[in-house]
Design an enzyme around this catalytic site. Structure first.
Site, PDB file in Angstrom:
ATOM      1  NE  ARG A  85      81.703 -10.472  45.268  1.00 48.42           N
ATOM      2  CZ  ARG A  85      80.958 -11.346  45.884  1.00 48.42           C
ATOM      3  NH1 ARG A  85      80.642 -12.464  45.301  1.00 48.42           N
ATOM      4  NH2 ARG A  85      80.503 -11.101  47.105  1.00 48.42           N
ATOM      5  CG  HIS A 103      88.049 -15.987  45.682  1.00 48.86           C
ATOM      6  ND1 HIS A 103      87.262 -17.100  45.792  1.00 48.86           N
ATOM      7  CD2 HIS A 103      87.457 -15.049  46.468  1.00 48.86           C
ATOM      8  CE1 HIS A 103      86.247 -16.867  46.610  1.00 48.86           C
ATOM      9  NE2 HIS A 103      86.336 -15.621  47.032  1.00 48.86           N
ATOM     10  CE  LYS A 152      80.642 -17.577  56.686  1.00 53.51           C
ATOM     11  NZ  LYS A 152      81.258 -17.058  55.455  1.00 53.51           N
ATOM     12  CB  SER A 178      82.171 -19.554  47.422  1.00 57.42           C
ATOM     13  OG  SER A 178      83.435 -18.965  47.251  1.00 57.42           O
TER      14      SER A 178
HETATM   15  N1  COA Z   1      85.494 -12.709  43.492  1.00 53.17           N
HETATM   16  C1  COA Z   1      84.522 -13.600  43.651  1.00 53.17           C
HETATM   17  N2  COA Z   1      83.888 -13.799  44.821  1.00 53.17           N
HETATM   18  C2  COA Z   1      84.271 -13.065  45.870  1.00 53.17           C
HETATM   19  C3  COA Z   1      85.283 -12.117  45.780  1.00 53.17           C
HETATM   20  C4  COA Z   1      85.907 -11.949  44.521  1.00 53.17           C
HETATM   21  N3  COA Z   1      86.872 -11.072  44.339  1.00 53.17           N
HETATM   22  N4  COA Z   1      85.430 -11.536  46.976  1.00 53.17           N
HETATM   23  C5  COA Z   1      84.538 -12.107  47.795  1.00 53.17           C
HETATM   24  N5  COA Z   1      83.835 -13.032  47.136  1.00 53.17           N
HETATM   25  C6  COA Z   1      82.701 -13.820  47.669  1.00 53.17           C
HETATM   26  C7  COA Z   1      83.039 -15.150  48.263  1.00 53.17           C
HETATM   27  O1  COA Z   1      83.031 -16.154  47.264  1.00 53.17           O
HETATM   28  C8  COA Z   1      81.908 -15.340  49.252  1.00 53.17           C
HETATM   29  O2  COA Z   1      80.798 -15.841  48.571  1.00 53.17           O
HETATM   30  P1  COA Z   1      79.637 -16.655  49.309  1.00 53.17           P
HETATM   31  O3  COA Z   1      79.036 -15.731  50.313  1.00 53.17           O
HETATM   32  O4  COA Z   1      78.758 -16.996  48.214  1.00 53.17           O
HETATM   33  O5  COA Z   1      80.292 -17.829  49.951  1.00 53.17           O
HETATM   34  C9  COA Z   1      81.566 -13.942  49.709  1.00 53.17           C
HETATM   35  O6  COA Z   1      82.115 -13.081  48.740  1.00 53.17           O
HETATM   36  C10 COA Z   1      82.089 -13.606  51.069  1.00 53.17           C
HETATM   37  O7  COA Z   1      83.456 -13.893  51.125  1.00 53.17           O
HETATM   38  P2  COA Z   1      84.108 -14.689  52.354  1.00 53.17           P
HETATM   39  O8  COA Z   1      85.485 -14.994  51.936  1.00 53.17           O
HETATM   40  O9  COA Z   1      83.270 -15.800  52.812  1.00 53.17           O
HETATM   41  O10 COA Z   1      84.075 -13.747  53.543  1.00 53.17           O
HETATM   42  P3  COA Z   1      84.296 -12.227  53.750  1.00 53.17           P
HETATM   43  O11 COA Z   1      84.880 -11.525  52.583  1.00 53.17           O
HETATM   44  O12 COA Z   1      82.998 -11.766  54.228  1.00 53.17           O
HETATM   45  O13 COA Z   1      85.373 -12.163  54.948  1.00 53.17           O
HETATM   46  C11 COA Z   1      87.075 -12.812  56.425  1.00 53.17           C
HETATM   47  C12 COA Z   1      86.016 -13.257  55.470  1.00 53.17           C
HETATM   48  C13 COA Z   1      87.949 -14.006  56.656  1.00 53.17           C
HETATM   49  C14 COA Z   1      87.927 -11.727  55.809  1.00 53.17           C
HETATM   50  C15 COA Z   1      86.464 -12.251  57.740  1.00 53.17           C
HETATM   51  O14 COA Z   1      85.383 -13.051  58.107  1.00 53.17           O
HETATM   52  C16 COA Z   1      87.470 -12.236  58.855  1.00 53.17           C
HETATM   53  O15 COA Z   1      88.381 -11.450  58.861  1.00 53.17           O
HETATM   54  N6  COA Z   1      87.300 -13.131  59.851  1.00 53.17           N
HETATM   55  C17 COA Z   1      88.233 -13.311  60.938  1.00 53.17           C
HETATM   56  C18 COA Z   1      87.656 -12.809  62.245  1.00 53.17           C
HETATM   57  C19 COA Z   1      87.899 -11.345  62.403  1.00 53.17           C
HETATM   58  O16 COA Z   1      89.015 -10.865  62.357  1.00 53.17           O
HETATM   59  N7  COA Z   1      86.807 -10.586  62.593  1.00 53.17           N
HETATM   60  C20 COA Z   1      86.869  -9.166  62.738  1.00 53.17           C
HETATM   61  C21 COA Z   1      87.006  -8.441  61.428  1.00 53.17           C
HETATM   62  S1  COA Z   1      85.610  -8.678  60.366  1.00 53.17           S
END
Ligand code: COA
Length: 161
Positions: free
Chosen positions: A90, A17, A41, A128
């Site tokens: 990734r 990240h 979550k 994570s």
């Molecule tokens: N390097 C390392 N790890 C990474 C990474 C990077 N560049 N990018 C993502 N990851 C990993 C995270 O560590 C996480 O790992 P885990 O599953 O082992 O915990 C995984 O990828 C998922 O990342 P996370 O941050 O949990 O969620 P996401 O990328 O799936 O999305 C939001 C999260 C916040 C962007 C999304 O849920 C959101 O927008 N929510 C708000 C509600 C909404 O608007 N919904 C409609 C649109 S989806």
């Protein structure tokens, strides 16, 4: 001024990240790291603790700030005056899910663009959950997460034993 949001759960922030944050901060005038406070979550760290760890890790990068949000990402981005969402990719398997989210966000608000950055290969295997697993079994965390996060993970594990 070009403002971008880098959203995620960050439970906890990893070096993968942080690499995306540093690189995106060079492209946009201002980058806001958005920590999702998602009640459905069960995170290891509270949203406030996740924000604190990010604040420490981004200390010294002038154009990056961090905020906690709940609700829709597009609403948070709008409040912050951002029109770009930055996401890290990734693996190929990340792509399908990320594409779906990007299209949904575009449908919710056509003004937003999602920009994908390829994760540095040296961090492509980090997530994570993996980091939490390594910490649980007292494995080597050096290189996986920022130094301040190593201390927090160790403290957490000690308290849970
Ligand atoms: N390097 C390392 N790890 C990474 C990474 C990077 N560049 N990018 C993502 N990851 C990993 C995270 O560590 C996480 O790992 P885990 O599953 O082992 O915990 C995984 O990828 C998922 O990342 P996370 O941050 O949990 O969620 P996401 O990328 O799936 O999305 C939001 C999260 C916040 C962007 C999304 O849920 C959101 O927008 N929510 C708000 C509600 C909404 O608007 N919904 C409609 C649109 S989806």
């Amino acid at each position: 001024m070009r403002i971008a949001v880098y959203p995620g759960s960050f439970d906890p922030i990893t070096n993968g990240h942080l690499d995306i944050i540093k690189r995106a901060s060079k492209i946009y005038d201002k980058l806001i790291v958005g920590v999702l406070d998602n009640s459905s979550k069960k995170p290891m760290f509270s949203a406030e603790d996740r924000k604190k760890m990010i604040d420490e890790a981004i200390n010294g990068i002038d154009n990056v700030t961090c905020d906690v949000f709940s609700g829709l990402l597009v609403d948070f981005a709008k409040i912050k005056g951002a029109d770009v969402i930055v996401k890290g990719l990734r693996t190929v398997s990340d792509f399908e899910y990320e594409l779906q989210m990007a299209l949904l966000n575009k449908a919710l608000n056509p003004e937003f663009e999602t920009m994908f950055m390829m994760t540095n290969t040296k961090y492509s295997y980090i997530s994570s959950s993996m980091v939490k697993e390594v910490a649980k079994y007292d494995g080597e965390l050096d290189g996986l997460v920022p130094k301040n996060v190593i201390t927090k993970l160790k403290d957490k594990n000690k308290r849970e034993i």
